[in-house]
Design an enzyme around this catalytic site. Structure first.
Site, PDB file in Angstrom:
ATOM      1  N   ASN A  98     110.547   5.219  51.493  1.00 51.31           N
ATOM      2  CA  ASN A  98     110.527   4.082  52.409  1.00 51.31           C
ATOM      3  C   ASN A  98     111.268   4.524  53.654  1.00 51.31           C
ATOM      4  OD1 ASN A  98     110.777   1.598  53.698  1.00 51.31           O
ATOM      5  ND2 ASN A  98     112.527   0.968  52.452  1.00 51.31           N
ATOM      6  N   GLU A 479     109.594 -21.403  67.463  1.00 48.31           N
ATOM      7  CA  GLU A 479     109.573 -21.022  66.050  1.00 48.31           C
ATOM      8  C   GLU A 479     108.351 -21.631  65.345  1.00 48.31           C
ATOM      9  OE1 GLU A 479     110.617 -18.977  64.115  1.00 48.31           O
ATOM     10  OE2 GLU A 479     110.385 -19.832  62.115  1.00 48.31           O
ATOM     11  N   LYS A 483     105.318 -19.644  63.403  1.00 47.88           N
ATOM     12  CA  LYS A 483     104.905 -19.951  62.020  1.00 47.88           C
ATOM     13  C   LYS A 483     103.393 -20.144  61.954  1.00 47.88           C
ATOM     14  CE  LYS A 483     107.543 -18.936  60.116  1.00 47.88           C
ATOM     15  NZ  LYS A 483     108.827 -18.524  60.558  1.00 47.88           N
ATOM     16  N   GLU A 486     101.459 -16.736  62.589  1.00 53.36           N
ATOM     17  CA  GLU A 486     101.528 -15.641  61.616  1.00 53.36           C
ATOM     18  C   GLU A 486     100.839 -15.952  60.298  1.00 53.36           C
ATOM     19  OE1 GLU A 486     105.416 -14.403  60.112  1.00 53.36           O
ATOM     20  OE2 GLU A 486     106.194 -16.407  60.433  1.00 53.36           O
ATOM     21  N   LYS A 598     107.629  -8.165  55.116  1.00 56.27           N
ATOM     22  CA  LYS A 598     108.825  -8.999  55.196  1.00 56.27           C
ATOM     23  C   LYS A 598     109.983  -8.279  55.873  1.00 56.27           C
ATOM     24  CE  LYS A 598     111.294 -12.620  53.940  1.00 56.27           C
ATOM     25  NZ  LYS A 598     111.033 -13.853  54.726  1.00 56.27           N
TER      26      LYS A 598
HETATM   27  O1  M6R Z   1     114.979  -9.845  58.185  1.00 55.26           O
HETATM   28  P1  M6R Z   1     115.081 -10.327  59.590  1.00 55.26           P
HETATM   29  O2  M6R Z   1     115.545 -11.753  59.664  1.00 55.26           O
HETATM   30  O3  M6R Z   1     115.911  -9.438  60.457  1.00 55.26           O
HETATM   31  O4  M6R Z   1     113.616 -10.287  60.146  1.00 55.26           O
HETATM   32  C1  M6R Z   1     113.372 -10.561  61.501  1.00 55.26           C
HETATM   33  C2  M6R Z   1     111.929 -10.926  61.705  1.00 55.26           C
HETATM   34  O5  M6R Z   1     111.097  -9.873  61.335  1.00 55.26           O
HETATM   35  C3  M6R Z   1     111.563 -12.151  60.891  1.00 55.26           C
HETATM   36  O6  M6R Z   1     112.394 -13.222  61.222  1.00 55.26           O
HETATM   37  C4  M6R Z   1     110.088 -12.554  61.131  1.00 55.26           C
HETATM   38  O7  M6R Z   1     109.887 -12.916  62.459  1.00 55.26           O
HETATM   39  C5  M6R Z   1     109.736 -13.675  60.190  1.00 55.26           C
HETATM   40  N1  M6R Z   1     109.430 -13.151  58.897  1.00 55.26           N
HETATM   41  C6  M6R Z   1     108.622 -14.515  60.663  1.00 55.26           C
HETATM   42  O8  M6R Z   1     108.451 -15.622  59.853  1.00 55.26           O
END
Ligand code: M6R
Length: 603
Positions: A98, A479, A483, A486, A598
């Protein structure tokens, strides 16, 4: 991105690896694979294919053995194909990776192995490198150490050798690997959700240490060969909570968990009615001595910072600047020892946020991180950490992590304002009382979710939507818009309503769907006028309005009454449900939207 897992012990590895990969699938779902040492063949056998873990499960039916590694991939180097799937085998070395190896082309040329490689990945080159050094020395640890010293980039590697049965080596730089053991064996994985059921006690493998696991022994050494004692942590959520329960998707389950986890995040930091970070070990001086705050984060986490800015500037009278982590260091930011950098991250592994944090600290900033995953890299790299108590968030679309991040910003705001003498003790207590009303307000919205479901139907066939709001409602809509985009693949843009007339309103035609949010008292008449403006151009408006502000305006959904500054969390809950229902009713894979993962560990 990508999830890795490993097991060695006394049980069949196949089931453990496949089960773990299913929990890790949210980290990447382009392809999956496992490798298991087979006694009958006396070598490590690889089974892998593009697609989901379910496809791999159908393929890997007969592979037996008690030591193995597995991988679920989010493609970076090389397309989505069977060949590019992990594990990669070169000579007697099999590995999963990874991260990103930046100098893999140079290593490939130096080894002269181009024609021998079966994939286009950077990872297979690492297998070739270790294999080359292993052939030279016959010593696995020496070969791994020599190889990783040459690697530029980030990596979490789990490595097996054909001629060293029942043994896995693990090593990492930045990308995480955690480890735990029980009477059945030793387990490693990219995160605790994959192996938490085997033990509540686990540790994060130290960076640039070589870990050797075999049956149920764990040996950790630094690169100089000195032994290292692991720092164990205890899992503080119930692993049984990590399933979907009665919900069809994790996202819906996680939306429903919000009243409980928001309350948990707030309550553990209230002493005698006042906010207190003593148990978090946060030094008050970082809140009193700073002259400016920079919030650094990505995506949803960055949006939580926009809410933080709104309230902290108002109650603490200090400038707050919110930066996308990926842009931060390239914009020559102004940093000094009076700058407090607040990094926000659910995973604690987002590489852009991590690099920005390191940059800010190097240039003298004080640091505080708001993180969900305990012991993650951002948490460890930061001087101070406040953990959100959201528990594991599995759906790619972040919901409960966001609302608990916002809850922490309210707490920081209240503590800072109190310490600075801006809010009195009584005023701070009143602020906290308002904050404590949020979980109930969120629950009220969840109780009426079918109304939102009904409203969502009008968005099922649209290609574009616009969202309009003012003041605190504008960042909430940024935000909400993310949502919807995505998980439903509908193009959505959020606008500060006052900006409409400066260009955007040209896009409004007959039946254009517009979602309008109104929760701010002082902006009521202006926002109502903006709603009228788009309606008069033919827009179909779905209005979410705070109950006390409805008056005789038409509305689609009434939001519970809280003081204006506390409306951000109830409002976004309604929007999360809206996006969720659109995606679910379109028949999409809500939890695993296309092209996403994620945890974003690639810049
Ligand atoms: O793990 P993180 O909070 O640092 O991730 C940041 C973004 O990739 C994350 O908030 C992303 O925008 C969301 N999964 C969207 O819903």
């Amino acid at each position: 991105m990508c999830g890795i897992i490993g097991y060695t012990g006394f049980s069949e590895a196949r089931g453990i690896l496949l089960k773990g990969l299913k929990s890790l699938e949210y980290r990447g779902y382009d392809s999956a694979g496992i490798a298991i040492y087979s006694k009958s063949y006396d070598e490590v056998l690889v089974t892998k294919c593009k697609g989901r873990v379910a496809a791999l499960e159908d393929k890997a039916t007969s592979i037996e053995g008690t030591t193995g590694i597995g991988h679920t991939r989010w493609a970076t180097h090389g397309g989505v194909s069977d060949q590019n799937s992990h594990p990669h085998k070169f000579g007697s070395v099999t590995l999963v990776h990874n991260g990103i190896i930046e100098n893999y082309e140079a290593i490939k040329n130096q080894l002269g192995v181009e024609k021998m490689l079966k994939s286009q990945t950077d990872s297979e080159v690492v297998a070739a490198l270790i294999s080359t050094y292993y052939n030279q020395s016959g010593e696995p640890e020496r070969a791994i150490i020599k190889a990783i010293k040459e690697l530029k980039g980030t990596f979490a590697l789990a490595i097996m050798f054909d001629d060293i049965p029942n043994t896995i080596y693990a090593v990492r730089n930045v990308s995480p690997i955690i480890c735990c053991k029980n009477e059945n064996g030793v387990y490693i994985a990219s995160d605790i959700t994959a192996i938490g059921e085997y033990s509540k006690d686990y540790f994060v493998i130290p960076e640039l240490a070589i870990v050797k696991i075999c049956n149920n022994s764990i040996v950790i050494k630094d690169l100089a060969g000195e032994s290292i004692e692991p720092e164990y942590m205890t899992l503080d959520w119930d692993i049984n909570d990590s399933g979907k329960k009665e919900f069809p998707f994790y996202m819906e389950k996680e939306i429903h968990e919000q009243p409980r986890v928001i309350e948990k995040t707030i309550e553990s930091r209230i002493k005698n009615g006042l906010p207190d970070f003593e148990a978090d070990g946060v030094d008050d001086s970082i809140l009193t001595e700073c002259e400016s705050i920079t919030v650094i984060a990505c995506g949803t986490a960055m949006h939580s910072g926009l809410i933080g800015k709104h309230i902290i500037e108002k109650y603490c009278k200090i400038p707050v600047n919110v930066q996308m982590a990926s842009e931060y260091m390239y914009n020559d930011p102004i940093i000094n020892d009076k700058t407090l950098v607040i990094c926000v991250s659910q995973s604690g592994e987002t590489i852009d946020t991590l690099e920005a944090l390191k940059y800010a600290r190097k240039h003298g900033a004080r640091s505080l991180s708001i993180v969900n995953v305990k012991g993650s890299t951002i948490a460890r790299e930061s001087e101070n950490v406040i953990y959100t108590n959201a528990g594991p968030e599995i759906a790619v679309a972040s919901t409960k992590a966001y609302t608990t991040q916002v809850a922490v910003f309210y707490l920081i705001c209240a503590r800072m304002s109190l310490l600075k003498g801006i809010m009195s003790e009584n005023e701070t207590k009143e602020f906290i009382c308002e904050l404590m009303k949020i979980p109930n307000a969120v629950q009220c919205i969840l109780n009426r979710k079918e109304e939102i479901h009904h409203l969502s139907k009008s968005l099922l066939t649209v290609e574009h939507t616009f969202m309009i709001g003012r003041g605190l409602d504008y960042p909430t809509l940024l935000e909400a818009s993310l949502k919807l985009k995505e998980i439903s693949y509908i193009h959505s843009e959020a606008f500060a309503s006052g900006e409409l007339k400066h260009g955007t309103i040209a896009l409004i035609t007959k039946k254009t769907p517009v979602i309008a949010l109104l929760t701010q008292d002082k902006l009521k008449s202006k926002q109502i006028s903006n709603i009228r403006e788009v309606q008069s151009r033919g827009a179909n408006v779905i209005a979410f309005i705070k109950e006390s502000l409805i008056g005789d305006s038409e509305y689609a959904f009434s939001l519970p009454n809280l003081t204006d500054d506390f409306m951000a969390i109830p409002s976004i809950t309604a929007m999360q449900l809206l996006a969720y229902y659109v995606s679910a009713d379109k028949g999409l894979d809500v939890d695993k939207p296309r092209n996403l993962a994620k945890v974003v560990t690639v810049e």
